[in-house]
Design an enzyme around this catalytic site. Structure first.
Site, mmCIF file in Angstrom:
data_model
loop_
_atom_site.group_PDB
_atom_site.id
_atom_site.type_symbol
_atom_site.label_atom_id
_atom_site.label_comp_id
_atom_site.label_asym_id
_atom_site.label_seq_id
_atom_site.Cartn_x
_atom_site.Cartn_y
_atom_site.Cartn_z
ATOM 1 N N ASP A 31 -54.501 22.560 -31.733
ATOM 2 C CA ASP A 31 -54.616 23.381 -30.530
ATOM 3 C C ASP A 31 -54.157 24.792 -30.880
ATOM 4 O O ASP A 31 -54.134 25.167 -32.052
ATOM 5 C CB ASP A 31 -53.816 22.784 -29.359
ATOM 6 C CG ASP A 31 -52.320 22.694 -29.635
ATOM 7 O OD1 ASP A 31 -51.845 23.325 -30.597
ATOM 8 O OD2 ASP A 31 -51.615 22.001 -28.871
ATOM 9 N N SER B 225 -41.955 22.058 -30.135
ATOM 10 C CA SER B 225 -43.080 21.181 -29.802
ATOM 11 C C SER B 225 -43.740 20.559 -31.016
ATOM 12 O O SER B 225 -44.457 19.562 -30.893
ATOM 13 C CB SER B 225 -44.132 21.944 -28.987
ATOM 14 O OG SER B 225 -44.670 23.022 -29.735
ATOM 15 N N HIS C 12 -50.503 24.225 -32.903
ATOM 16 C CA HIS C 12 -50.094 23.120 -33.760
ATOM 17 C C HIS C 12 -51.184 22.718 -34.758
ATOM 18 O O HIS C 12 -52.359 22.663 -34.405
ATOM 19 C CB HIS C 12 -49.734 21.899 -32.906
ATOM 20 C CG HIS C 12 -48.742 22.206 -31.832
ATOM 21 N ND1 HIS C 12 -49.100 22.341 -30.510
ATOM 22 C CD2 HIS C 12 -47.407 22.428 -31.901
ATOM 23 C CE1 HIS C 12 -48.020 22.624 -29.798
ATOM 24 N NE2 HIS C 12 -46.979 22.691 -30.617
#
Length: 272
Positions: free
Chosen positions: A237, A36, A240
Site C-alpha cells: 500500500d 504499523s 508498506h
C-alpha cells in the site's frame, strides 16, 4: 495490524528458535516495538483510526503471531514466548502520529514493557535471578522512524517540527531520541526499490492496494480489491512493502554473512 506483512514476525521468531537446519537455538522470546510495519493488533484496542482490521488487510495467514500487548492473549504464561508492543502511527517522538488520534509512542511502549517486567514476568519466574538471563537471550526487534517524517515533519500544517528544525537537525534529534543509529534493512530495501527486476519484481512505482496517484495517497480502503499479482509488487500500500519484499529482507538478514543487518545477522545473534 493483522496483514500479510505480519508473517515476517512469526517466521523470524520460528527461524530463530529452530534454525535453518533444524537445530534448537536458545532464544526464549521475541519482543517487538515499532509502528504499523509490525503492529499485529494493538491499535484495535485503542480509539485510533490507524487500523487494518478489515479486508483487503487481514488476509488469511494460517500462522500464529506474537500476541499484541493490549490483547487479553498477552496474559499469563503465553507472554513467555514474547509480546508485540508495536502501534500503527507510533513514532520515536511522543507527538508523532497525533493526526491518527490514539497511538502508542516508543516511550509508551517501553513503559508498557517495563510494567510487564515488574508486575507480570516477575511472577512467572520462581527464581527472580532467572529473569535477567531470559531477557538477555531474547530477541528485541525495533522498527521506528518513518512516522516521524510521514506523520510529523512532512505535515507542517499539523506539526511545528519542520519550522523548528532543518532536515539535518531533525534527523539528529531522532537519532538522539532513539539512543542509537540503526543501520538495518533500509539498504536492501533501497536496492529493491531501485532495481526491482533484480529481485523478480515487475512493479515498483505503484502500490498493490491504495487510493490516488500510484495508489500512494491513502492506504487500502475497507473491502477494496487488491491487485491479483501482489508478489510482483514492491509496495503493498502507500507505506508498506509486500510480503515478498519482507521475505527477501528477512532472508538477507538471517545469513551469518549479512551486510544489511548490523552488527550481525539473526542467525549469528541467536547463537551468541
Amino acid at each position: 495490524m493483522g496483514t500479510e506483512l505480519m508473517v515476517l514476525i512469526f517466521l523470524t521468531f520460528l527461524q530463530l528458535i529452530r534454525g535453518v537446519s533444524g537445530e534448537l537455538f536458545d532464544v526464549p522470546a521475541l519482543f517487538v516495538f515499532g509502528d504499523s510495519l509490525v503492529d499485529d493488533g494493538n491499535n484495535n484496542y485503542i480509539p485510533s483510526i490507524a487500523r487494518a482490521n478489515y479486508p483487503p488487510y487481514a488476509l488469511a495467514l494460517g500462522v500464529p503471531l506474537v500476541p499484541p500487548c493490549l490483547s487479553l492473549k498477552s496474559k499469563g504464561a503465553s507472554i513467555l514466548r514474547g509480546v508485540n508492543y508495536a502501534s500503527a502511527a507510533g513514532g520515536i517522538l511522543d507527538e508523532t502520529g497525533k493526526n491518527y488520534v490514539a497511538r502508542v509512542s516508543f516511550n509508551q511502549q517501553l513503559a508498557l514493557f517495563e510494567k510487564a517486567i515488574e508486575f507480570e514476568y516477575s511472577l512467572l519466574f520462581q527464581e527472580p535471578q532467572a529473569l535477567s538471563p531470559y531477557l538477555a537471550r531474547s530477541i528485541f526487534a525495533l522498527v521506528f522512524g518513518s512516522n516521524d517524517y510521514i506523520n510529523n515533519y512532512l505535515m507542517p500544517k499539523l506539526y511545528l517540527s519542520s519550522s523548528l528544525y532543518d532536515p539535518d537537525s531533525y534527523a539528529e534529534l531522532l537519532v538522539q531520541a532513539y539512543a542509537q543509529q540503526m543501520r538495518d534493512v533500509y539498504g536492501i530495501f533501497s536496492d529493491i526499490a531501485s532495481n526491482p527486476q533484480k529481485y523478480g519484481f515487475k512493479v515498483a512505482n505503484r502500490a498493490c492496494c491504495g487510493v490516488g496517484r500510484y495508489g500512494g495517497a491513502l492506504t487500502c480502503l475497507p473491502f477494496e480489491k487488491p491487485c491479483e499479482d501482489r508478489d510482483q509488487h514492491v509496495f503493498w500500500d502507500a507505506f508498506h512493502p509486500t510480503q515478498a519484499v519482507n521475505k527477501i529482507i528477512f532472508e538477507s538478514c538471517y545469513s551469518p554473512a549479512s551486510t544489511y543487518c548490523y552488527p550481525m545477522g539473526f542467525q549469528s545473534l541467536a547463537t551468541i
